[in-house]
Design a protein around this motif. Structure first.
Motif, PDB file in Angstrom:
ATOM      1  N   VAL A 153       9.681 -34.310 -48.474  1.00 59.84           N
ATOM      2  CA  VAL A 153       9.002 -33.693 -49.611  1.00 59.84           C
ATOM      3  C   VAL A 153       7.526 -33.517 -49.268  1.00 59.84           C
ATOM      4  N   ARG A 154       6.866 -32.622 -49.974  1.00 54.28           N
ATOM      5  CA  ARG A 154       5.421 -32.475 -49.827  1.00 54.28           C
ATOM      6  C   ARG A 154       4.754 -33.631 -50.572  1.00 54.28           C
ATOM      7  N   ILE A 155       3.911 -34.386 -49.874  1.00 57.69           N
ATOM      8  CA  ILE A 155       3.349 -35.607 -50.454  1.00 57.69           C
ATOM      9  C   ILE A 155       1.958 -35.408 -51.040  1.00 57.69           C
ATOM     10  N   GLY A 156       1.441 -34.179 -51.029  1.00 64.77           N
ATOM     11  CA  GLY A 156       0.169 -33.892 -51.684  1.00 64.77           C
ATOM     12  C   GLY A 156      -0.935 -34.838 -51.251  1.00 64.77           C
ATOM     13  N   SER A 157      -1.639 -35.386 -52.218  1.00 63.92           N
ATOM     14  CA  SER A 157      -2.848 -36.166 -51.929  1.00 63.92           C
ATOM     15  C   SER A 157      -2.609 -37.533 -51.316  1.00 63.92           C
ATOM     16  N   ASN A 158      -1.357 -37.944 -51.117  1.00 58.15           N
ATOM     17  CA  ASN A 158      -1.122 -39.106 -50.264  1.00 58.15           C
ATOM     18  C   ASN A 158      -1.695 -38.855 -48.867  1.00 58.15           C
ATOM     19  N   THR A 159      -1.830 -37.575 -48.520  1.00 60.73           N
ATOM     20  CA  THR A 159      -2.462 -37.194 -47.253  1.00 60.73           C
ATOM     21  C   THR A 159      -3.845 -37.830 -47.126  1.00 60.73           C
ATOM     22  N   LYS A 160      -4.557 -37.945 -48.245  1.00 55.68           N
ATOM     23  CA  LYS A 160      -5.916 -38.495 -48.215  1.00 55.68           C
ATOM     24  C   LYS A 160      -5.953 -39.907 -47.650  1.00 55.68           C
ATOM     25  N   SER A 161      -4.918 -40.691 -47.888  1.00 55.24           N
ATOM     26  CA  SER A 161      -4.896 -42.063 -47.358  1.00 55.24           C
ATOM     27  C   SER A 161      -4.768 -42.062 -45.845  1.00 55.24           C
ATOM     28  N   PHE A 162      -4.014 -41.109 -45.291  1.00 56.13           N
ATOM     29  CA  PHE A 162      -3.907 -40.986 -43.839  1.00 56.13           C
ATOM     30  C   PHE A 162      -5.256 -40.579 -43.251  1.00 56.13           C
ATOM     31  N   VAL A 163      -5.909 -39.608 -43.884  1.00 56.44           N
ATOM     32  CA  VAL A 163      -7.206 -39.139 -43.410  1.00 56.44           C
ATOM     33  C   VAL A 163      -8.237 -40.269 -43.482  1.00 56.44           C
ATOM     34  N   ALA A 164      -8.270 -40.984 -44.604  1.00 56.68           N
ATOM     35  CA  ALA A 164      -9.223 -42.083 -44.765  1.00 56.68           C
ATOM     36  C   ALA A 164      -8.992 -43.170 -43.726  1.00 56.68           C
ATOM     37  N   THR A 165      -7.732 -43.446 -43.406  1.00 57.13           N
ATOM     38  CA  THR A 165      -7.427 -44.469 -42.402  1.00 57.13           C
ATOM     39  C   THR A 165      -8.003 -44.085 -41.045  1.00 57.13           C
ATOM     40  N   VAL A 166      -7.845 -42.812 -40.654  1.00 54.64           N
ATOM     41  CA  VAL A 166      -8.396 -42.378 -39.370  1.00 54.64           C
ATOM     42  C   VAL A 166      -9.920 -42.473 -39.380  1.00 54.64           C
ATOM     43  N   VAL A 167     -10.557 -42.061 -40.481  1.00 54.28           N
ATOM     44  CA  VAL A 167     -12.017 -42.153 -40.564  1.00 54.28           C
ATOM     45  C   VAL A 167     -12.473 -43.602 -40.410  1.00 54.28           C
ATOM     46  N   LEU A 168     -11.775 -44.522 -41.063  1.00 59.86           N
ATOM     47  CA  LEU A 168     -12.153 -45.931 -40.972  1.00 59.86           C
ATOM     48  C   LEU A 168     -11.843 -46.526 -39.606  1.00 59.86           C
ATOM     49  N   GLN A 169     -10.843 -46.011 -38.907  1.00 66.04           N
ATOM     50  CA  GLN A 169     -10.629 -46.413 -37.522  1.00 66.04           C
ATOM     51  C   GLN A 169     -11.819 -45.976 -36.670  1.00 66.04           C
ATOM     52  N   LEU A 170     -12.334 -44.777 -36.933  1.00 66.64           N
ATOM     53  CA  LEU A 170     -13.509 -44.293 -36.200  1.00 66.64           C
ATOM     54  C   LEU A 170     -14.743 -45.127 -36.533  1.00 66.64           C
TER      55      LEU A 170
END
Length: 395
Positions: free
Chosen positions: A93-110
């Motif tokens: 399914v399309r997960i919409g703004s759950n995408t933001k948690s993936f993006v935030a995780t990568v930013v915090l890894q950086l």
């Protein structure tokens, strides 16, 4: 928490799919074959919660509950109004703004790698991009983007009835005729945002704004030299073995099998809106996954498997959340308390065709509930939210 959209175009009625609603109920237990899982799959409270969604007029709903004892799936209604088939197990399914948690995780890894500073201005990483009509990237920090305290205008018309969009605005209005087959670039969406003045002074309020995460996706690209989708894949999806989670490539407008149809109500008519170009959501909400994979991602994230303790702690520090008064927004995470007193942490997301609610409780139970029609008003959204609350409390 969501990429909310509102549609109004009488000419779209010709696109309508079948609108018959079949009250089909299917319950499936999966995961480890043990008595605990079997007993959990028969819990009537979960079934009843999903049935309230179908009774309210939605085509179907699915709950995926993951615990230490196993995983089970409960379905109500249909995943395809034409055939009457239920939402399939392991549905993409399309997960919409759950995408933001993936993006935030990568930013915090950086951040953990010393490549990004949370309180550095956006201008350092994206020079000259956030500028115009009072917007100033030298006064907005990375943390403020992550936590929606930037004050930047939203490129996307939210469709929130309490904040109607300016009819003269250049904001993207998710009208199927306009966006279904159109491709947007992140730079184009930021140019649209910069045609409008800021919503408030940076750091003084928190208003959920999709522009923030388009910029974070661009920041990942600039800092790593690779698209955010590629970094999400190599840093999160592959290490966790999330085989059913992906960021759709340009031109990939459908869903991988198995999947339910996704619907949208337009002028009182149900439209099949399963296939479309999701580029207008990009790093703010374009990803696709299964409920099982979403649960695995949030469990791993909150268990410290993706971030050092210091960055995870930062991620969980919240400010008031304008779209959910009872919840707080962290750095890409939503923290809320259910009616039974259980606190959940995750995100959630809405996009045409699907509304997905997610949460992980303090005792390690992860819940993803998906409805295959996006609520078009506050009342219908509350039906879904109450059902999710009931599912969490019964899990």
């Amino acid at each position: 928490m969501q990429l909310n959209t509102a549609f109004s175009s009488k000419s779209l009625r010709a696109l309508a799919a079948g609108t018959g609603l079949l009250a089909l109920l299917a319950v499936t237990a999966c995961g480890p074959e043990n008595s605990a899982t079997a007993a959990q799959s028969d819990r009537p409270e979960v079934r009843q919660a999903l049935e309230t969604v179908v009774q309210a007029g939605f085509p179907g709903a699915q709950a995926v509950i993951t615990t230490a004892a196993g995983e089970w799936i409960v379905n109500a209604g249909v995943g395809d109004t034409a055939s009457g088939a239920p939402i399939p197990d392991n549905a993409h399914v399309r997960i919409g703004s759950n995408t933001k948690s993936f993006v935030a995780t990568v930013v915090l890894q950086l951040v953990a790698e010393g490549k990004v500073e949370l309180d550095a201005p956006v201008e350092r990483y994206l020079p000259g991009l956030v500028r115009g009509n009072g917007n100033d990237g030298s006064r907005v920090t990375v943390r403020q983007l992550l936590q929606h305290t930037s004050g930047l205008p939203d490129y996307l018309a939210s469709g929130d009835p309490s904040r109607p969009a300016d009819p003269n605005s250049q904001q993207i209005k998710a009208d199927p005729e306009a966006i279904r087959g159109r491709h947007y670039s992140p730079a184009e969406m930021i140019r649209i945002a910069m045609t409008m003045p800021p919503q408030f002074e940076p750091g003084t309020r928190s208003i959920y704004t999709n522009t923030n995460y388009i910029l974070l996706g661009m920041l990942i690209d600039r800092v790593t030299g690779r698209p955010a989708a590629a970094e999400i894949t190599t840093r999160i999806i592959e290490p966790l073995g999330l085989r059913d989670t992906y960021f759709p490539a340009p031109g990939d407008n459908g869903l991988r099998a198995p999947y339910p149809r996704g619907y949208q109500e337009i002028d009182g008519t149900r439209i099949d809106f399963t296939d479309f170009d999701p580029s207008w959501a990009d790093a703010a909400g374009a990803m696709i996954a299964t409920g099982s994979d979403l649960n695995r991602f949030f469990l791993a994230l909150l268990d410290g498997k993706l971030l050092p303790a210091a960055q995870l702690e930062q991620m969980r520090q919240t400010v008031p959340f304008d779209r959910m008064p009872s919840a707080g927004y962290g750095l890409g995470l939503v923290v809320q308390t259910t009616s039974c007193g259980k606190q959940t942490v995750a995100h959630g997301g809405s996009i045409p065709g699907f509304d997905t609610r997610t949460g992980v409780t303090a005792d390690g139970v992860a819940v993803t509930m998906t409805v295959n029609e996006l609520p078009t008003n506050k009342e219908r959204a509350e039906v879904v939210e109450r059902a999710f609350d009931s599912v969490v409390c019964a899990s």
